[in-house]
Design an enzyme around this catalytic site. Structure first.
Site: not given
Ligand code: GDP
Ligand code: IMO
Ligand code: MG
Length: 422
Positions: A13, A16, A40-41, A222
């Site tokens: 988080d 990215k 979750g980007h 990650q």
């Protein structure tokens, strides 16, 4: 032509998604190399926010080819939802998305086994995203997984049933109650749906693109401190999140890697369990969570928060061969009376800047250096020279300690809220 890599240097988080989206105009191809829908980007532009889990973050740029590499684990149900949502924005997924035939498939029973194992571990659970990541990678390593190419092969159903019967034994041994019939229709529907997309031999495809002179950006998921080998084991994810993961997760030879963009937040966060030396379980931590909107993009869980940890950052830079640093969420620190940075750890009577074998086995006391805070809102600033002197003192100190140039400073979630320093 060479491949550049973008990855996270902390516990995920780091921003990215935003940074890949900012860099994409300079690239022809964006390729995800590991992880799955545990990621979750988030991307923001034109007043809208998008969260991608499996689709690479170059997808909103019309010119860009997006590849889901062999190192990724794909949940067909999740990917279908994601594609349908992205298509409502008008992006041409059918043209620009390529899926590796060697990427492993997350089955409904993998998700059930994830939930069952976490429940079984009780207080010792990892705090996984419950997306089936660990069971799917376990089957990959155990040589019993299903790959995307199997979905279109003639033995799909028998391979599926063999895997499911193994998972059922495991679920029964864990005394886990479940109803697979609830999940299977959506899974088989999604499998049919995915057949219309480009399922390719992505290692040939990506190497051909490189030979043709295309610029490739490999996108990690990650963060380094969640890496299966080097993270705070066992509180890690199940893949290699480091630069080396881009080679195995895409089929790119090491000498083809050029720049490595390492992203870190100006402070630290972590979701799920595991050691976090600089964690602030106090008002400071709450303020960081509130100002940084630190709630998981995938699960919505509150993220744990703390000060920047230089031993962790130096370790990550070493493992990844970072050439360019990117600092995100600098704007979140505005308004703090003082900002702290952990320089080293006190372990027993020793001062160390190395990460011990198991942080949980030791009493680790972070040694902090304190900096005066700044009040100015950074989100409107676009030139490095206009940043407050107090902020520059902080960032110069960090840069000196880690000995790699910080080239981008992100001052907000939007594409535009970005300062190119050098
Ligand atoms: P990722 O998993 O590394 O892509 O990061 P996430 O998207 O899960 O979490 C980063 C969060 O911070 C998202 O909500 C982003 O929109 C947001 N974000 C990214 N960069 C910045 C920044 O510089 N400032 C602020 N305030 N938010 C940012
Ligand atoms: P992005 O790509 C933050 C964490 C989980 C848990 C551990 C193992 O958005 O940075 P898993 O579901 O992988 O078996 O969970 O890893 N985790 C993440 N934390 N960001 C992520 O991805 C994460 N993906 C997994 O919270 O502690
Ligand atoms: Mg995320």
């Amino acid at each position: 032509m060479k491949v550049d890599v973008v990855l996270g240097l902390q516990w995920g988080d780091e921003g990215k998604g935003k940074i890949v989206d900012v860099l994409t105009p300079k690239y022809d191809v964006v390729a995800r190399f590991q992880g799955g829908p545990n990621a979750g980007h988030s991307l923001e532009f034109g007043g809208n926010k998008y969260v991608l889990n499996t689709i690479p973050s170059g997808i909103f740029h019309e010119h860009c080819i997006n590849i889901i590499g062999n190192g990724v684990v794909v949940d067909p149900v999740q990917l279908k939802k994601e594609i349908e949502k992205a298509e409502t924005t008008g992006v041409n997924i059918r043209k620009n998305l390529y899926i590796s035939e060697k990427a492993h498939v997350i089955l409904p029973t993998h998700r059930l086994v994830d939930a069952a194992s976490e429940a079984y571990k009780g207080v010792h659970k990892v705090g996984s995203t419950l997306r089936g990541i660990s069971p799917t990678y376990q089957d990959k390593i155990g040589r019993s997984g299903l790959r995307i190419g199997d979905l279109i092969g003639k033995n799909f159903l028998s391979k599926y049933q063999t895997a499911v019967s193994n998972h059922k034994k495991l679920l029964d041994s864990l005394n886990y109650e479940y109803n697979l019939a609830e999940h299977e229709p959506a899974f088989f529907e999604a499998v049919e749906y995915l057949k219309q997309f480009k399922i390719v031999n992505s290692e040939y495809f990506v190497n051909q693109l490189i030979s043709d002179g295309k610029k490739v950006l490999a996108e990690g998921a990650q963060g380094t401190l969640l890496d299966i080998d080097f993270g705070s084991y066992p509180f890690v994810t199940s893949s290699n999140t480091i630069t080396g993961g881009a080679c195995s997760g895409l089929g790119i030879a090491p000498q083809k890697i050029n720049k490595v963009f390492g992203i870190f937040k100006a402070y630290c966060t972590r979701v799920g369990n595991g050691p976090f030396p600089t964690e602030q379980e106090n008002e400071t931590g709450e303020l960081l969570r509130k100002l940084g909107h630190e709630f998981g993009a995938t699960t919505g869980r509150p993220r744990r928060t703390g000060w920047l940890d230089l031993p962790g950052l130096k370790y990550a830079i070493m493992l990844n061969g970072v050439t360019d640093l990117i600092c995100t969420k600098s704007d979140v620190l505005s308004g703090f009376e003082e900002v702290q940075v952990c320089d080293s750890y006190k372990i027993g009577s020793d001062i160390s800047s190395q990460i011990p074998f198991d942080l949980l086995d030791e009493t680790v006391i972070p040694q902090y250096k304190s900096f005066p805070g700044w009040k100015e809102d950074l989100t409107k600033i676009r030139e490095y020279s206009q940043l407050p002197e107090t902020f520059k003192t902080y960032i110069d100190y960090v840069e000196k300690q880690i000995e790699v140039p910080i080239n981008i400073i992100s001052v907000g979630p939007d594409r535009e809220e970005t300062i190119h320093k050098n």
